[in-house]
Design a protein around this motif. Structure first.
Motif, PDB file in Angstrom:
ATOM      1  N   PRO A   9     -36.271 -35.560 -56.876  1.00 27.69           N
ATOM      2  CA  PRO A   9     -36.436 -35.990 -55.479  1.00 27.69           C
ATOM      3  C   PRO A   9     -35.567 -35.239 -54.471  1.00 27.69           C
ATOM      4  N   PHE A  10     -35.570 -33.912 -54.562  1.00 31.21           N
ATOM      5  CA  PHE A  10     -34.764 -33.108 -53.635  1.00 31.21           C
ATOM      6  C   PHE A  10     -35.577 -31.928 -53.120  1.00 31.21           C
ATOM      7  N   CYS A  11     -35.376 -31.594 -51.852  1.00 28.42           N
ATOM      8  CA  CYS A  11     -35.983 -30.413 -51.231  1.00 28.42           C
ATOM      9  C   CYS A  11     -34.972 -29.782 -50.290  1.00 28.42           C
ATOM     10  N   LYS A  12     -35.073 -28.466 -50.108  1.00 26.16           N
ATOM     11  CA  LYS A  12     -34.195 -27.778 -49.155  1.00 26.16           C
ATOM     12  C   LYS A  12     -34.482 -28.215 -47.731  1.00 26.16           C
ATOM     13  N   GLN A  13     -35.761 -28.399 -47.415  1.00 27.83           N
ATOM     14  CA  GLN A  13     -36.162 -28.869 -46.095  1.00 27.83           C
ATOM     15  C   GLN A  13     -37.493 -29.590 -46.211  1.00 27.83           C
ATOM     16  N   ALA A  14     -37.817 -30.376 -45.184  1.00 27.70           N
ATOM     17  CA  ALA A  14     -39.014 -31.219 -45.219  1.00 27.70           C
ATOM     18  C   ALA A  14     -40.216 -30.476 -44.660  1.00 27.70           C
TER      19      ALA A  14
END
Length: 376
Positions: A9-14
């Motif tokens: 559940p992680f991303c650099k940006q949305a």
């Protein structure tokens, strides 16, 4: 058991269009990895079947290091029976795929990459707020194909301002790299996304259904001319490169979903974890599964089979409808399907109900008209 899905559940940006569960803060990444491994342990009694697929989805799983991915793969092998040659897929973004990283992945148990390209045009990527550039998209494929045979990419069509020529260029560019699997989706405006707000304020034009349908037909025709099998509404593959993980979902096989927001299915019930990282972490730390479940009624199972069946080349077996759900369900289905059969949107051959080429883009809408609320 068919497979295990692990949600990162992680991303650099949305991305502006995304409504999946993720966080752009990596602060709890280490704790999350430990929690995912603990959930795998806590749920080991749910399966005594062979695990055929392991799928890292998200979010952006490629933000994890190879040692972190290996740690989770080891946890699966420790607590579950795994087949001798499982399909292990990593969803990855182009900006995470340097040659050194791809080489490292190729020397790990991961044997399939699913790369989120979306478009090869810079203006599209900026509009969608993707973390990578068009140059990185092409470079990642040039490198990935040196080390991986089994690669899938995602492409989005129906983007406002995308002409047929631009869309054809995206498809032809993907084909030029020899990619054996393509997943392609219409740009969808989901509630509570940045895209929804940008459209509401007039900063981005609303996607048009007629454009998406035209792009879809271009996609189908082009890929079939190039030897791809259109095996699911949004998925195209060369022979022997079907996604085993996704095919299992569509064929109603069992799976365990690990991580916040992940869903599971055991053939009788469906369950889902809380879509909140902190609540998930606190519960798993106490060895509590933060999930809810529902027992699927016969009507629920009928509706799900209709939905998944009509999206795939395997279609809906009329014999299975009668044997599993009963004569009343079969009669209802045939009655509801009649108008679509007359309009040549559906066809029946060898007791299998499928969408025609004309009806394929409308599969979800047709399925909803075949659903029932209750049948006593």
């Amino acid at each position: 058991m068919s497979g295990i899905y692990i949600h990162i559940p992680f991303c650099k940006q949305a991305c502006h269009y995304c409504d999946f569960h993720f966080s752009t803060s990596m602060r709890n990444k280490e704790a999350m990895i430990l929690a995912l491994a603990n959930e795998l342990k806590l749920r080991k009694t749910e399966s005594n079947e062979i695990i055929e697929t392991i799928y890292f989805g998200g979010g952006t799983p490629s933000v994890l290091t190879n040692s972190e991915l290996q740690f989770l793969i080891d946890a699966v092998y420790e607590h579950y029976k795994v087949s001798g040659n499982p399909e292990i897929t990593l969803e990855a973004n182009p900006d995470d795929l340097s040659e050194a990283r791809i080489f490292e992945l190729a020397n790990s148990p991961i044997n399939r990459l699913s790369i989120g390209i979306q478009s090869f045009f810079e203006d599209d990527l900026v509009m969608m707020n993707r973390a990578h550039s068009s140059v990185e998209a092409k470079k990642s494929l040039a490198l990935a194909t040196k080390y991986f045979d089994n690669i899938s990419i995602d492409l989005i069509y129906g983007i406002p301002g995308m002409s047929n020529e631009k869309w054809k260029y995206n498809i032809e560019t993907a084909l030029s790299f020899g990619i054996p699997h393509i997943s392609s989706y219409a740009l969808t405006v989901e509630p509570k996304t940045a895209l929804k707000k940008l459209i509401k304020t007039g900063k981005i034009a609303e996607p048009k259904d007629e454009v998406a349908q035209e792009h879809f037909q271009i996609l189908v025709d082009t890929l079939q001319q190039n030897g791809f099998i259109h095996y699911e509404l949004s998925n195209f593959s060369k022979e022997k490169y079907f996604s085993k993980n996704n095919s299992a979902y569509w064929l109603g096989k069992k799976y365990i979903g690990i991580g916040p927001s992940a869903h599971s299915y055991d053939g009788i019930s469906r369950s889902w974890n809380v879509a909140n990282n902190l609540i998930y972490l606190k519960n798993i730390e106490k060895n509590i599964l933060p999930s809810e479940a529902e027992i699927l009624s016969i009507t629920d199972r009928y509706n799900e089979y209709i939905m998944t069946g009509l999206r795939t080349i395997w279609g809906v077996s009329l014999r299975r409808i009668e044997s599993e759900f009963g004569a009343k369900y079969l009669g209802y289905l045939l009655e509801q399907a009649q108008k679509f059969l007359s309009d040549e949107l559906l066809s029946i051959e060898n007791n299998i109900l499928t969408t025609t080429k004309k009806g394929k883009f409308l599969a979800d809408g047709i399925a909803s008209d075949l659903f029932l609320v209750n049948l006593d």
